[in-house]
Design an enzyme around this catalytic site. Sequence first.
Site, short mmCIF file in Angstrom:
data_model
loop_
_atom_site.label_atom_id
_atom_site.label_comp_id
_atom_site.label_asym_id
_atom_site.label_seq_id
_atom_site.Cartn_x
_atom_site.Cartn_y
_atom_site.Cartn_z
N LYS A 9 -28.42 -26.77 11.57
CA LYS A 9 -28.50 -25.86 10.42
C LYS A 9 -27.18 -25.83 9.63
CE LYS A 9 -32.08 -22.87 12.48
NZ LYS A 9 -32.49 -21.47 12.72
N TYR A 49 -40.87 -23.02 7.06
CA TYR A 49 -40.91 -21.78 7.85
C TYR A 49 -42.09 -20.88 7.46
CZ TYR A 49 -36.45 -22.46 10.33
OH TYR A 49 -35.47 -22.90 11.17
N PHE A 57 -37.40 -11.01 8.12
CA PHE A 57 -36.21 -11.85 7.94
C PHE A 57 -36.49 -13.13 7.16
CE2 PHE A 57 -38.04 -12.85 12.14
CZ PHE A 57 -38.25 -14.22 12.02
N ARG A 85 -35.20 -27.51 23.67
CA ARG A 85 -35.17 -26.04 23.65
C ARG A 85 -34.16 -25.51 24.68
NH1 ARG A 85 -37.56 -23.29 19.47
NH2 ARG A 85 -37.63 -21.53 20.89
N THR A 91 -32.70 -17.85 20.89
CA THR A 91 -32.63 -17.70 19.43
C THR A 91 -31.39 -16.91 19.01
OG1 THR A 91 -35.04 -17.69 19.39
CG2 THR A 91 -33.94 -16.94 17.40
N ARG A 102 -26.33 -23.05 21.16
CA ARG A 102 -26.18 -21.79 20.42
C ARG A 102 -25.06 -20.93 20.99
NH1 ARG A 102 -32.67 -20.95 19.36
NH2 ARG A 102 -32.69 -21.65 17.20
N ASN A 112 -27.76 -19.66 13.51
CA ASN A 112 -27.81 -19.99 14.95
C ASN A 112 -27.82 -21.49 15.24
OD1 ASN A 112 -30.43 -20.46 14.23
ND2 ASN A 112 -31.36 -19.07 15.72
N HIS A 115 -32.33 -25.78 15.01
CA HIS A 115 -33.77 -25.53 15.15
C HIS A 115 -34.32 -26.62 16.06
CE1 HIS A 115 -38.04 -25.08 14.18
NE2 HIS A 115 -38.06 -26.40 14.15
N GLU A 126 -43.87 -31.01 12.33
CA GLU A 126 -42.51 -30.91 11.76
C GLU A 126 -41.92 -32.29 11.50
OE1 GLU A 126 -40.29 -28.33 14.37
OE2 GLU A 126 -41.44 -26.58 13.77
P1 GDP Z 1 -36.35 -20.36 17.31
O1 GDP Z 1 -37.60 -21.14 17.62
O2 GDP Z 1 -35.49 -20.08 18.52
O3 GDP Z 1 -35.54 -20.95 16.18
O4 GDP Z 1 -36.83 -18.91 16.80
P2 GDP Z 1 -38.06 -18.42 15.91
O5 GDP Z 1 -39.03 -19.54 15.64
O6 GDP Z 1 -38.58 -17.16 16.50
O7 GDP Z 1 -37.37 -18.01 14.53
C1 GDP Z 1 -37.00 -18.99 13.58
C2 GDP Z 1 -35.63 -18.67 13.03
O8 GDP Z 1 -35.69 -17.46 12.31
C3 GDP Z 1 -34.57 -18.44 14.09
O9 GDP Z 1 -33.96 -19.62 14.55
C4 GDP Z 1 -33.59 -17.57 13.36
O10 GDP Z 1 -32.71 -18.36 12.57
C5 GDP Z 1 -34.47 -16.74 12.46
N1 GDP Z 1 -34.75 -15.43 13.06
C6 GDP Z 1 -35.60 -15.15 14.08
N2 GDP Z 1 -35.61 -13.82 14.36
C7 GDP Z 1 -34.75 -13.27 13.46
C8 GDP Z 1 -34.33 -11.92 13.22
O11 GDP Z 1 -34.75 -10.96 13.88
N3 GDP Z 1 -33.44 -11.73 12.19
C9 GDP Z 1 -32.96 -12.78 11.43
N4 GDP Z 1 -32.08 -12.54 10.45
N5 GDP Z 1 -33.32 -14.05 11.65
C10 GDP Z 1 -34.21 -14.29 12.64
#
Ligand code: GDP
Length: 137
Positions: A9, A49, A57, A85, A91, A102, A112, A115, A126
Site C-alpha cells: 500500500k 474495495y 471507513f 495472510r 488488519t 504489519r 496498514n 493487502h 483480484e
Molecule cells: P484485511 O483483509 O486485513 O486487509 O482487512 P479487511 O478486508 O477487513 O479491510 C480492508 C481494509 O480496510 C483494511 O486493510 C484496512 O486498510 C481498512 N479497514 C478495515 N477496517 C477498518 C476500520 O475500522 N477503520 C479504517 N479506517 N480502515 C479499516
Amino acid sequence: MEQTLSIIKPDAVAKNVIGKILTRFEDAGLRIAVTKKIQLSREDAKAFYAVHKDRPFFNDLVEFMISGPVVVSVLEGDNAVAKNRELMGATNPKDAQKGTIRADFAESIDANAVHGSDSLENAKIEIEFFFAQREIV
Ligand code: GDP
C-alpha cells in the site's frame, strides 16, 4: 500450487520498503510471478474495495489507496493465500504478531502496509482485476 494477490500500500511504498516486503514473501517460500508499481485511480480503488462500500471507513480507505503508488504482485506457492495472510499479520497493526509485515512496517488500521487476498476465490477475482493472464509467468 496456489496464486494470491498482494498489494504493497501507499504508506509502505512511501517508506521505501518494497524490497524488504517482497523479500519476506520469498524467504517464506513464495515466488513472485509478476509485480508492478501503479497509481490507482479513484474508480480503481472503489471497484477493488466494492465489498466494503457500505462500511463507514470506505471513503477513507479509497482516499488512502490513491494517495500514492502501490505495488501489486501475484505470489505463488503452496498455500499461498494463507501463507501471505500469515506473513501480513492482523488488519490492525496494534494486534499484529511480532515479526509480521504489519507489525514491522504499518502505522495504523488504514495505513496498514499490505493487502492480501483472503480466499482462493477472491484471489482469482483480484488477480484478474490487475493482470492479463499472459502477463503472469
Ligand atoms: P484485511 O483483509 O486485513 O486487509 O482487512 P479487511 O478486508 O477487513 O479491510 C480492508 C481494509 O480496510 C483494511 O486493510 C484496512 O486498510 C481498512 N479497514 C478495515 N477496517 C477498518 C476500520 O475500522 N477503520 C479504517 N479506517 N480502515 C479499516
